[in-house]
Design a protein around this motif. Structure first.
Motif, mmCIF file in Angstrom:
data_model
loop_
_atom_site.group_PDB
_atom_site.id
_atom_site.type_symbol
_atom_site.label_atom_id
_atom_site.label_comp_id
_atom_site.label_asym_id
_atom_site.label_seq_id
_atom_site.Cartn_x
_atom_site.Cartn_y
_atom_site.Cartn_z
ATOM 1 N N ILE A 23 4.014 3.224 9.042
ATOM 2 C CA ILE A 23 4.665 4.504 9.336
ATOM 3 C C ILE A 23 4.046 5.566 8.449
ATOM 4 C CG2 ILE A 23 6.835 5.792 9.265
ATOM 5 C CD1 ILE A 23 8.222 3.011 9.649
ATOM 6 N N GLU A 25 4.348 9.624 7.404
ATOM 7 C CA GLU A 25 5.115 10.873 7.480
ATOM 8 C C GLU A 25 4.237 12.012 7.006
ATOM 9 O OE1 GLU A 25 8.874 13.319 5.528
ATOM 10 O OE2 GLU A 25 8.338 11.382 4.673
ATOM 11 N N LEU A 41 14.711 7.589 5.075
ATOM 12 C CA LEU A 41 13.474 6.842 4.834
ATOM 13 C C LEU A 41 13.632 5.891 3.651
ATOM 14 C CD1 LEU A 41 11.037 9.804 5.458
ATOM 15 C CD2 LEU A 41 11.370 7.820 6.942
ATOM 16 N N MET A 45 13.120 1.851 3.780
ATOM 17 C CA MET A 45 12.328 1.061 2.838
ATOM 18 C C MET A 45 13.188 -0.012 2.168
ATOM 19 S SD MET A 45 9.328 1.906 3.384
ATOM 20 C CE MET A 45 8.592 0.827 2.155
ATOM 21 N N LYS A 53 4.635 -0.733 5.947
ATOM 22 C CA LYS A 53 3.876 0.081 5.003
ATOM 23 C C LYS A 53 4.238 1.524 5.329
ATOM 24 C CE LYS A 53 -0.950 0.723 3.612
ATOM 25 N NZ LYS A 53 -2.290 0.195 3.923
ATOM 26 N N PHE A 54 4.656 2.278 4.310
ATOM 27 C CA PHE A 54 5.035 3.679 4.501
ATOM 28 C C PHE A 54 4.034 4.557 3.771
ATOM 29 C CE2 PHE A 54 7.259 7.536 3.082
ATOM 30 C CZ PHE A 54 7.595 8.058 4.320
ATOM 31 N N PHE A 148 6.220 12.037 12.282
ATOM 32 C CA PHE A 148 5.982 10.619 12.017
ATOM 33 C C PHE A 148 4.987 10.025 13.000
ATOM 34 C CE2 PHE A 148 10.342 11.505 10.617
ATOM 35 C CZ PHE A 148 10.264 11.107 9.293
#
Length: 171
Positions: A23, A25, A41, A45, A53-54, A148
């Motif tokens: 993801i 942002e 968010l 997490m 994986k952010f 996103f």
């Protein structure tokens, strides 16, 4: 729309390094919608950080948010001292207090070396990083924040929709 460029080791990422779900942002530190998305968010997490994986990329809308770019620059300078995510979180958790002086107060609270921070803020690479993130957002079709991308595809929805989608796919 597709994410351009793809996520790389240059990005600020947390979660599972080799996750199947990535993801991204594009955010603005002064944007109230990004501020509202932040706790969602964090919840995402907390629930799925071991599976996703952010990635955060800077997209400061400077014309309407005068402290968005200074905040992005301070976060990038903090990254050079290994504290990107701490600064990212501190900015969003104190979004209503944003000012140039306050950004330095946060840096102090996080234990950043103030001389190093001032020096890093003058580095072209810090500014170039914010500009590169912004440019990649433009190339990827970002026209507002937060925006996103899920596995490289633009996600048409907010953070709540994203959390709902991942929860429904996980169950």
């Amino acid at each position: 729309m597709l994410l351009k460029p793809s996520v790389s080791s240059q990005d600020h990422a947390i979660g599972k390094a080799d996750a199947n779900l990535v993801i991204v942002e594009y955010g603005d530190y002064q944007c109230p919608y990004c501020g509202a998305a932040y706790p969602v968010l964090k919840e995402l997490m907390r629930e799925f950080g071991d599976q996703i994986k952010f990635v955060f990329r800077n997209f400061p809308l400077s014309e309407i948010h005068p402290f968005a770019r200074p905040a992005a620059l301070v976060a990038e300078a903090a990254a050079l001292q290994g504290k990107f995510w701490e600064m990212h979180d501190a900015i969003y958790e104190n979004q209503s207090s944003l000012s140039t002086d306050f950004l330095f107060e946060l840096a102090d609270q996080l234990g950043l070396d103030p001389t190093q921070l001032q020096s890093d803020l003058k580095q072209d690479s810090v500014e170039e990083r914010v500009d590169a993130d912004f440019e990649s957002g433009m190339r990827s079709g970002v026209n507002g924040t937060p925006s996103f991308f899920v596995n490289g595809q633009k996600f048409n929805g907010g953070a709540e929709n994203l959390l709902d989608l991942i929860r429904s796919n996980a169950s």
